[in-house]
Design an enzyme around this catalytic site. Structure first.
Site, PDB file in Angstrom:
ATOM      1  N   ASN A   9     -13.720  16.823  10.699  1.00 36.57           N
ATOM      2  CA  ASN A   9     -13.456  16.117  11.955  1.00 36.57           C
ATOM      3  C   ASN A   9     -14.126  16.890  13.099  1.00 36.57           C
ATOM      4  O   ASN A   9     -13.713  17.995  13.446  1.00 36.57           O
ATOM      5  CB  ASN A   9     -11.934  16.024  12.153  1.00 36.57           C
ATOM      6  CG  ASN A   9     -11.555  15.325  13.445  1.00 36.57           C
ATOM      7  OD1 ASN A   9     -12.209  15.470  14.467  1.00 36.57           O
ATOM      8  ND2 ASN A   9     -10.476  14.572  13.388  1.00 36.57           N
ATOM      9  N   LYS A  12     -11.881  18.046  16.055  1.00 33.26           N
ATOM     10  CA  LYS A  12     -11.050  19.210  15.748  1.00 33.26           C
ATOM     11  C   LYS A  12     -11.913  20.467  15.717  1.00 33.26           C
ATOM     12  O   LYS A  12     -11.525  21.513  16.233  1.00 33.26           O
ATOM     13  CB  LYS A  12     -10.404  19.057  14.369  1.00 33.26           C
ATOM     14  CG  LYS A  12      -9.178  18.165  14.330  1.00 33.26           C
ATOM     15  CD  LYS A  12      -8.555  18.342  12.963  1.00 33.26           C
ATOM     16  CE  LYS A  12      -7.430  17.402  12.693  1.00 33.26           C
ATOM     17  NZ  LYS A  12      -6.872  17.593  11.349  1.00 33.26           N
ATOM     18  N   ASP A  69      -3.574  20.752   9.959  1.00 39.14           N
ATOM     19  CA  ASP A  69      -3.038  19.408   9.739  1.00 39.14           C
ATOM     20  C   ASP A  69      -2.170  19.101  10.945  1.00 39.14           C
ATOM     21  O   ASP A  69      -1.353  19.935  11.363  1.00 39.14           O
ATOM     22  CB  ASP A  69      -2.243  19.282   8.436  1.00 39.14           C
ATOM     23  CG  ASP A  69      -2.140  17.810   8.057  1.00 39.14           C
ATOM     24  OD1 ASP A  69      -3.182  17.172   7.821  1.00 39.14           O
ATOM     25  OD2 ASP A  69      -1.019  17.274   8.031  1.00 39.14           O
ATOM     26  N   GLY A 151      -8.465  10.568  19.141  1.00 37.45           N
ATOM     27  CA  GLY A 151      -7.176  10.115  18.606  1.00 37.45           C
ATOM     28  C   GLY A 151      -6.270   9.509  19.671  1.00 37.45           C
ATOM     29  O   GLY A 151      -6.672   8.619  20.429  1.00 37.45           O
ATOM     30  N   LYS A 173      -6.677  21.100  28.074  1.00 43.88           N
ATOM     31  CA  LYS A 173      -5.982  20.607  26.869  1.00 43.88           C
ATOM     32  C   LYS A 173      -5.780  21.760  25.883  1.00 43.88           C
ATOM     33  O   LYS A 173      -4.688  21.962  25.360  1.00 43.88           O
ATOM     34  CB  LYS A 173      -6.780  19.475  26.200  1.00 43.88           C
ATOM     35  CG  LYS A 173      -6.127  19.029  24.891  1.00 43.88           C
ATOM     36  CD  LYS A 173      -6.902  17.990  24.096  1.00 43.88           C
ATOM     37  CE  LYS A 173      -6.222  17.782  22.729  1.00 43.88           C
ATOM     38  NZ  LYS A 173      -6.968  16.921  21.815  1.00 43.88           N
ATOM     39  N   HIS A 178      -0.923  21.456  20.987  1.00 42.53           N
ATOM     40  CA  HIS A 178      -0.373  21.879  19.700  1.00 42.53           C
ATOM     41  C   HIS A 178      -1.374  22.749  18.937  1.00 42.53           C
ATOM     42  O   HIS A 178      -1.036  23.763  18.362  1.00 42.53           O
ATOM     43  CB  HIS A 178      -0.008  20.630  18.882  1.00 42.53           C
ATOM     44  CG  HIS A 178      -1.100  19.585  18.837  1.00 42.53           C
ATOM     45  ND1 HIS A 178      -1.749  19.144  19.964  1.00 42.53           N
ATOM     46  CD2 HIS A 178      -1.690  18.927  17.807  1.00 42.53           C
ATOM     47  CE1 HIS A 178      -2.674  18.256  19.637  1.00 42.53           C
ATOM     48  NE2 HIS A 178      -2.655  18.117  18.318  1.00 42.53           N
TER      49      HIS A 178
HETATM   50  P1  IMP Z   1      -5.221  14.994   9.983  1.00 45.26           P
HETATM   51  O1  IMP Z   1      -4.699  16.306  10.499  1.00 45.26           O
HETATM   52  O2  IMP Z   1      -6.657  15.067   9.606  1.00 45.26           O
HETATM   53  O3  IMP Z   1      -4.330  14.399   8.952  1.00 45.26           O
HETATM   54  O4  IMP Z   1      -5.241  13.930  11.185  1.00 45.26           O
HETATM   55  C1  IMP Z   1      -4.542  14.121  12.317  1.00 45.26           C
HETATM   56  C2  IMP Z   1      -4.513  12.834  13.143  1.00 45.26           C
HETATM   57  O5  IMP Z   1      -3.530  13.041  14.169  1.00 45.26           O
HETATM   58  C3  IMP Z   1      -5.822  12.556  13.869  1.00 45.26           C
HETATM   59  O6  IMP Z   1      -6.632  11.647  13.185  1.00 45.26           O
HETATM   60  C4  IMP Z   1      -5.333  11.966  15.189  1.00 45.26           C
HETATM   61  O7  IMP Z   1      -5.068  10.600  15.022  1.00 45.26           O
HETATM   62  C5  IMP Z   1      -4.021  12.678  15.426  1.00 45.26           C
HETATM   63  N1  IMP Z   1      -4.223  13.909  16.222  1.00 45.26           N
HETATM   64  C6  IMP Z   1      -4.121  15.203  15.814  1.00 45.26           C
HETATM   65  N2  IMP Z   1      -4.402  16.047  16.815  1.00 45.26           N
HETATM   66  C7  IMP Z   1      -4.698  15.272  17.874  1.00 45.26           C
HETATM   67  C8  IMP Z   1      -5.085  15.582  19.205  1.00 45.26           C
HETATM   68  O8  IMP Z   1      -5.258  16.735  19.625  1.00 45.26           O
HETATM   69  N3  IMP Z   1      -5.268  14.516  20.003  1.00 45.26           N
HETATM   70  C9  IMP Z   1      -5.112  13.233  19.603  1.00 45.26           C
HETATM   71  N4  IMP Z   1      -4.785  12.893  18.371  1.00 45.26           N
HETATM   72  C10 IMP Z   1      -4.571  13.909  17.501  1.00 45.26           C
END
Ligand code: IMP
Length: 197
Positions: A9, A12, A69, A151, A173, A178
């Site tokens: 991603n 990220k 995650d 996201g 941010k 988090h």
């Molecule tokens: P995963 O950790 O790859 O399972 O996906 C986490 C999902 O949570 C992302 O695709 C976003 O939809 C959401 N997410 C996680 N962190 C953020 C952030 O910092 N901003 C906005 N959405 C987030």
């Protein structure tokens, strides 16, 4: 020290790179290993998924690996979408469709409290992993605001702020998110390993 970030991603990765800039580590990512298949994120918790991602990449490459995650928990929805945040509106994965679904589910709801959660797992090359966590409390708006981030950022206003994550400069941010908080905890917990900033 060489550290692989176990995600493809790009958003990220950008945030993790910015937050860990200045540390004495050489950062690479899962993007550098296209031959390694994506991990199926089938855990019930952020922790289980983060560990699975870090351990899989560490074992496959023989390097240390760090995995994130994360997701959004909405109070009025019983903490959904939680670990299902990425695929909330189903496949194909779409941030726009996820945000539309969230707005639909919260239509008429006055309790808009929500939080982002992030678990970071660090695995050694043998697959021994430990975790740290971070969270950011806030609320969900009734319409999207801002174009930065990714996201659910355009719908999330962190506690004590007026702007959404998508309206803030990235540094702002990262200082309160988090992910930023989990990485601050990571630098504290794994000080020796990650080297000082
Ligand atoms: P995963 O950790 O790859 O399972 O996906 C986490 C999902 O949570 C992302 O695709 C976003 O939809 C959401 N997410 C996680 N962190 C953020 C952030 O910092 N901003 C906005 N959405 C987030």
């Amino acid at each position: 020290m060489k550290l692989l970030v176990a995600t493809r991603n790009k958003h990220k990765l950008e945030e993790i790179h910015a937050i860990l800039a200045g540390l004495d580590v050489e950062l690479h990512s899962a993007l550098d290993f296209p031959e390694i298949p994506d991990v199926v994120e089938d855990g019930d918790t952020f922790e289980a998924n983060a560990i699975k991602k870090a351990v899989t990449l560490a074992r496959a490459t023989g390097c240390w690996a760090l995995a994130d995650d994360s997701g959004l928990e909405v109070e009025a929805l019983g903490n959904a979408p939680g670990v299902y945040s990425a695929r909330y509106a189903g496949e194909p994965v779409s941030y726009a469709a996820n945000n539309e679904k969230l707005l639909r589910e919260l239509a008429g709801q006055t309790d808009r409290r929500a939080r982002f959660r992030c678990v970071m797992a660090l695995s050694d090359p043998a697959g021994r992993a430990e975790t740290v966590a971070g969270r950011c409390e806030g609320h969900i708006l009734e319409a999207l605001r801002g174009a930065a981030g990714f996201g659910y950022d355009p719908l999330f206003v962190p506690e004590g702020f007026e702007q959404t994550f998508a309206e803030m400069p990235a540094e702002e941010k990262n200082a309160i998110s988090h992910r930023g908080r989990a990485l601050a905890a990571a630098q504290e917990k794994w000080k020796q390993l990650l080297g000082g900033a």
